[in-house]
Each structure stands twice: as structure tokens, then as C-alpha cells.
Design an enzyme around this catalytic site. Structure first.
Site: not given
Ligand code: NAD
Ligand code: TYD
Length: 340
Positions: A210-211, A158, A154-155, A280, A129-131, A277, A218, A64, A85
């Protein structure tokens, strides 16, 4: 007269994109779909095997960020709209290597917007995203008016893309829609994300990393309901609007993991608490009353049956899981989890 509308879908070989493209081809003959995907580690042509030979569908391998390619696709195909996407989508990878998140998620979105304006493409839907809203404490839910407070690389990428989308609506009059959805579950999710990763580990008797304390929350939605919301918002949404999408289904990570263990008949002793994380986010929860009240959307898949169907899909599609977890995935897994 040909009334078929052409949509350029980007990232259609990933988890949500491939579910979306399959839904369009199987249920909506009024659309022709061009899928532009660069096939990163997360893109998989196998996800589209059911529909790849349909005349309504065309695949183009490309980035893209490649403005000449995007321009050529838009001008040569009378594309009515773009649904974006394509993204780097994994928070952990954004912590260890944020640069590609800027390239694809921000620059790539900007290229699509620029070329949409240049080629007079009518509509642009950004899959967000909701993040972008950051993290919640014990109470409350994100609405479309919640402040944008992204925490992870990441967020942040976005959220930046969302602002570019809004700027292109405001400045150039491009018809834009942004959807912000909560965590998706369903078939074809890459096993770097919670559900398929834990499923694959448990099935092969590997530890479940498991973090932190596993109590992060979530808000889960079946991917098919997300895809329906995107198509509805693209078709009926008012330009300039943002729509939150969610199914009111909050679960802690441990609740999800215990469900997987029960499904597979595996012991809780597989659970291993590992280093948290970085940064987190504690809890996400979505208020989706706007899309419900203005566009009449509502989720159709209830979690209890949707999750069993999803786990059964992974159980019955071991070849798919084995294919995507061979090769590069092994390096990723050892870098991310060994000595954690
Ligand atoms: P994914 O990682 O499974 O798939 C991403 C796809 O984009 C892959 O097919 C990949 O090859 C392609 N891609 C990546 N970079 C590209 C580039 N530069 N050019 C062309 N194609 C490229 O992601 P997903 O989970 O399906 O998420 C899709 C979108 O939905 C993303 O924008 C993500 O931010 C958003 N989203 C995801 C969730 C979720 O729970 N997974 C929730 C809300 C929003
Ligand atoms: P993930 O699927 O990466 O989605 P996101 O972080 O975008 O919500 O993670 C979901 C939750 O599961 C998150 O709280 C982090 C946690 N998690 C683990 O505890 N262990 C893991 O190995 C992974 C991948 C996630």
C-alpha cells in the site's frame, strides 16, 4: 444495401479495449470492428477469445505510430470512425520510464488524427482520463470545465493528446469527442493496477504493497458502464465535446484492499505500507452530469455487486492471471516493489 459501419478500435487487446470490442461484437451487429493493437505487455489476444472468430471482427497487429499502416487501414476499409484506446496506461511505469508515454500517447494519437483527416475518416473518439484534471482535496468534483492540471508523466501525455484532438477539430473540422473517465474495474485488467495486483498477491499470500497511508481516493466505475458511455458518446455526442464519465463511487485504497481480503478470507496482516508513489494524486472524483443530462447515460452496475462479480472472475480465471503474471511481469514486480 450494406449499412454496417466500420470502426477502427486501437488498443482493443488491453483491459478496456477488449471489454469494448466484445460488447460491440456481442451486442451491436451494426458495427464491423477492426482492432489495431501492437500487443505490448498489456495487450493480450486471450482477452478476445470469445469473439475472435466472428465475421464482424478483424485483428491487425501494428503500432498506432506507424503512419503508413494506419493510412492503409483507413483507406482500404472505408473506416467511418476511430476510437482510440491505445496507450501506455500505468502511472508507476510513466514515472520510471516516460519516453514511451510520449511516443504512444502523444505521437501515436497525432498520427491517428493526421491520417483521419488525410483519409476523410468522419469521427474520432479519444478515450481520455480524469487524471488530466490533476488532484482534488477533500471536497469538489471534476467537471468538464475544471482546469487541466496533470501531475504525472502519464496524465501529462494524456492531456497533450486531448489538446491535439481539440486542435484537429478546431483546425481541420474533424468530428471529435473526448471522454474522460474515472478508475475502471472489471475482468481482464492487467495486474499492475490496484485491484488485480492486490487480489493476486492476497490469493498467493504475498504482501499487499500500500503506497503511503492508503487513504488516497479513487472514483470507481465498472468497465462495462465505461464502454457503454464511449459507444453512446461516439454515436450521439456532439462534435467538439468532452464528456466526463463516472459512477459516483469514491473509495479509499484501504477500503478496496479490505474488500479483497474479506472476499478471499485473508488476514489484514498481509497489508504492508510501503514508500509512497512520487507525486501521488490524493483524490479523484468525477461530476458526470453532462453525459447523463445530454445523452441520457447512467451507470447500470452498482459497486457492491460489480466488485464481487469482478473478484469472482479473477478467482475463476486463475489461468489468465497466471499467464499474464509469468515472464516479464516477474521482472517488473521485483523492480517496482523489492526494496521499496
Ligand atoms: P491497457 O494498458 O490495459 O491497454 C492498452 C492497450 O494498448 C494494450 O492492448 C496495448 O497492447 C495497446 N497499445 C499500447 N501501445 C500501443 C501502440 N503504440 N500501438 C498500438 N497499440 C498499443 O489500458 P486500459 O486500462 O485498457 O486503458 C485504455 C485507455 O483508457 C487508455 O487510453 C487509458 O488512458 C484510458 N483510461 C483508462 C482508465 C483505467 O482505469 N484503466 C481510466 C480512464 C481512461
Ligand atoms: P492504479 O491502479 O495504478 O491507478 P491510478 O494511479 O491511475 O489511479 O492505482 C490506484 C491507487 O492505488 C493509487 O492511489 C495508487 C494505489 N496503489 C497502491 O497503493 N499500491 C499499488 O501497488 C498500486 C499498483 C496502486
Amino acid at each position: 444495401m450494406n449499412t454496417q459501419k466500420t470502426i477502427l478500435v486501437t488498443g482493443g487487446c488491453g483491459f478496456i479495449g477488449s471489454n469494448f470490442v466484445t460488447m460491440l461484437i456481442e451486442e451491436h451487429p451494426e458495427f464491423k470492428v477492426i482492432n489495431l493493437d501492437s500487443l505490448t505487455y498489456a495487450g493480450n489476444l486471450e482477452n478476445l477469445e470469445d469473439i475472435m472468430d466472428e465475421p464482424q471482427y478483424e485483428f491487425i497487429r501494428g503500432d498506432i505510430c506507424d503512419e503508413n499502416l494506419v493510412s492503409k487501414i483507413l483507406s482500404e476499409n472505408k473506416v467511418d470512425g476511430i476510437i482510440n484506446f491505445a496507450a501506455e496506461s500505468h502511472v508507476d511505469r510513466s514515472i520510471s520510464g516516460p519516453k514511451v508515454f510520449v511516443d504512444t500517447n502523444i505521437t501515436g494519437t497525432l498520427v491517428l488524427l493526421q491520417q483521419a483527416v488525410a483519409n476523410k475518416t468522419k469521427r474520432f473518439l479519444q478515450v481520455s482520463t480524469d487524471e488530466v484534471y490533476g488532484s482534488l482535496g477533500d471536497d469538489g468534483e471534476f467537471t468538464e470545465e475544471s482546469p487541466i492540471k496533470p501531475n504525472s508523466p502519464y496524465s501529462v501525455s494524456k492531456a497533450s493528446a486531448d489538446y491535439f484532438v481539440q486542435a484537429y477539430q478546431h483546425t481541420y473540422g474533424l468530428e471529435t469527442i473526448i471522454t474522460r473517465c474515472s478508475n475502471n474495474y472489471g475482468r481482464y485488467q492487467f495486474p499492475e493496477k490496484l485491484i488485480p495486483l492486490m487480489f493476486n498477491n492476497a490469493r498467493t499470500n504475498k504482501k499487499l504493497p500500500v503506497y503511503g497511508d492508503g487513504k488516497n481516493v479513487r472514483d470507481w466505475i465498472h468497465v462495462y458502464d465505461h464502454c457503454r458511455a464511449i459507444l453512446l458518446a461516439y454515436s450521439m455526442g456532439e462534435s467538439g465535446n468532452i464528456y466526463n464519465v463516472g459512477a459516483d463511487c469514491e473509495k479509499t485504497n484501504l477500503e478496496i484492499i479490505n474488500l479483497i481480503l474479506t472476499y478471499l478470507g485473508k488476514p489484514e496482516s498481509l497489508i504492508e505500507f510501503v514508500k509512497d508513489r512520487l507525486g501521488h494524486d490524493q483524490r479523484y472524483a468525477i461530476d458526470s452530469s453532462k453525459i447523463r443530462n445530454t445523452l441520457g447515460w447512467k451507470p447500470t452496475v452498482d459497486f457492491d455487486s460489480g466488485i464481487i462479480k469482478t473478484l469472482s472472475w479473477y478467482y475463476n480465471n486463475k489461468d489468465w492471471v497466471d499467464n499474464v503474471t509469468s515472464g516479464e511481469y516477474k521482472n517488473y514486480y521485483s523492480e517496482m516493489y523489492e526494496n521499496r
